[in-house]
Motif scaffolding. Structure first.
Motif, PDB file in Angstrom:
ATOM      1  N   LYS A   2       0.828  -1.198   0.000  1.00 12.79           N
ATOM      2  CA  LYS A   2       0.000   0.000   0.000  1.00 12.79           C
ATOM      3  C   LYS A   2       0.870   1.259   0.000  1.00 12.79           C
ATOM      4  CE  LYS A   2      -3.535   2.525   2.313  1.00 12.79           C
ATOM      5  NZ  LYS A   2      -4.553   2.663   3.249  1.00 12.79           N
ATOM      6  N   ARG A   3       0.495   2.210  -0.839  1.00  9.48           N
ATOM      7  CA  ARG A   3       1.161   3.516  -0.896  1.00  9.48           C
ATOM      8  C   ARG A   3       0.136   4.586  -0.574  1.00  9.48           C
ATOM      9  NH1 ARG A   3       6.291   3.554  -3.151  1.00  9.48           N
ATOM     10  NH2 ARG A   3       6.930   1.517  -3.889  1.00  9.48           N
ATOM     11  N   LEU A   4       0.588   5.639   0.086  1.00 12.51           N
ATOM     12  CA  LEU A   4      -0.307   6.682   0.557  1.00 12.51           C
ATOM     13  C   LEU A   4      -0.337   7.878  -0.392  1.00 12.51           C
ATOM     14  CD1 LEU A   4       0.734   6.504   4.299  1.00 12.51           C
ATOM     15  CD2 LEU A   4      -1.154   5.326   3.157  1.00 12.51           C
ATOM     16  N   ASP A   5      -1.369   8.696  -0.265  1.00 12.46           N
ATOM     17  CA  ASP A   5      -1.584   9.866  -1.114  1.00 12.46           C
ATOM     18  C   ASP A   5      -0.772  11.048  -0.580  1.00 12.46           C
ATOM     19  OD1 ASP A   5      -2.637  12.206  -2.355  1.00 12.46           O
ATOM     20  OD2 ASP A   5      -4.570  11.221  -2.629  1.00 12.46           O
ATOM     21  N   TYR A   6       0.072  11.610  -1.413  1.00 10.22           N
ATOM     22  CA  TYR A   6       0.907  12.759  -1.047  1.00 10.22           C
ATOM     23  C   TYR A   6       0.072  13.898  -0.478  1.00 10.22           C
ATOM     24  CZ  TYR A   6       3.734  16.969  -1.787  1.00 10.22           C
ATOM     25  OH  TYR A   6       4.375  18.162  -1.625  1.00 10.22           O
ATOM     26  N   THR A   8      -2.604  13.958   1.234  1.00  5.44           N
ATOM     27  CA  THR A   8      -3.257  13.773   2.526  1.00  5.44           C
ATOM     28  C   THR A   8      -2.273  13.460   3.656  1.00  5.44           C
ATOM     29  OG1 THR A   8      -3.655  11.416   2.116  1.00  5.44           O
ATOM     30  CG2 THR A   8      -5.366  12.971   1.425  1.00  5.44           C
ATOM     31  N   GLU A   9      -1.005  13.318   3.350  1.00  4.70           N
ATOM     32  CA  GLU A   9      -0.013  12.955   4.360  1.00  4.70           C
ATOM     33  C   GLU A   9       0.638  14.186   4.985  1.00  4.70           C
ATOM     34  OE1 GLU A   9       0.766   9.800   5.680  1.00  4.70           O
ATOM     35  OE2 GLU A   9      -1.161   9.615   4.653  1.00  4.70           O
ATOM     36  N   ASN A  24       8.518  11.583   4.809  1.00  3.39           N
ATOM     37  CA  ASN A  24       7.464  10.800   5.450  1.00  3.39           C
ATOM     38  C   ASN A  24       7.984   9.379   5.580  1.00  3.39           C
ATOM     39  OD1 ASN A  24       4.976   9.008   5.515  1.00  3.39           O
ATOM     40  ND2 ASN A  24       4.031  11.022   5.659  1.00  3.39           N
ATOM     41  N   MET A  26       6.475   6.650   5.411  1.00  2.00           N
ATOM     42  CA  MET A  26       5.666   5.677   4.675  1.00  2.00           C
ATOM     43  C   MET A  26       5.967   5.776   3.178  1.00  2.00           C
ATOM     44  SD  MET A  26       4.098   4.258   7.158  1.00  2.00           S
ATOM     45  CE  MET A  26       2.833   3.289   6.379  1.00  2.00           C
ATOM     46  N   ILE A  28       4.895   6.633  -0.515  1.00  2.00           N
ATOM     47  CA  ILE A  28       3.960   7.571  -1.129  1.00  2.00           C
ATOM     48  C   ILE A  28       3.724   7.172  -2.583  1.00  2.00           C
ATOM     49  CG2 ILE A  28       3.581   9.996  -1.735  1.00  2.00           C
ATOM     50  CD1 ILE A  28       3.585   9.459   1.301  1.00  2.00           C
ATOM     51  N   ASP A  29       2.469   7.180  -2.988  1.00  2.00           N
ATOM     52  CA  ASP A  29       2.085   6.854  -4.361  1.00  2.00           C
ATOM     53  C   ASP A  29       2.609   7.934  -5.302  1.00  2.00           C
ATOM     54  OD1 ASP A  29       0.808   6.439  -6.809  1.00  2.00           O
ATOM     55  OD2 ASP A  29      -1.120   5.951  -5.887  1.00  2.00           O
TER      56      ASP A  29
END
Length: 91
Positions: A2-6, A8-9, A24, A26, A28-29
């Motif tokens: 899983k990659r997170l949305d830039y 919203t982070e 970050n 985590m 990031i997508d």
């Protein structure tokens, strides 16, 4: 993986080789990072001491976090920026 949305982070400010970056811990997508920004991933050392050791476009082993910068980092011809003392600074 899983990659997170830039967008919203929350990012911390760091300096890598004197270049200001957002960090970050985590993944990031890439599709969510604005055009014109540079994205890299940071790896911990092999002992997992909690110290960033290298920066690449993508890291599989010993992932430490993601960097987003307004300018490119001085990546070597091998595709890696090896970090020495003082190259990665928390701001």
């Amino acid at each position: 993986m899983k990659r997170l949305d830039y967008k919203t982070e929350i990012f911390e400010k760091v300096s890598v080789c004197g270049i200001p970056c957002d960090f970050n811990d985590m993944r990031i997508d890439r599709d969510t990072v604005p055009v014109g920004k540079y994205q890299y991933e940071v790896a911990d050392d092999d002992e997992c001491s909690g110290d960033p050791a290298r920066v690449q476009s993508g890291v599989i082993v010993n992932f430490f976090g993601t960097l987003i910068c307004d300018e490119p980092l001085p990546i070597g011809e091998d595709g890696i920026l090896w970090l020495g003392d003082g190259d990665f600074v928390w701001l």
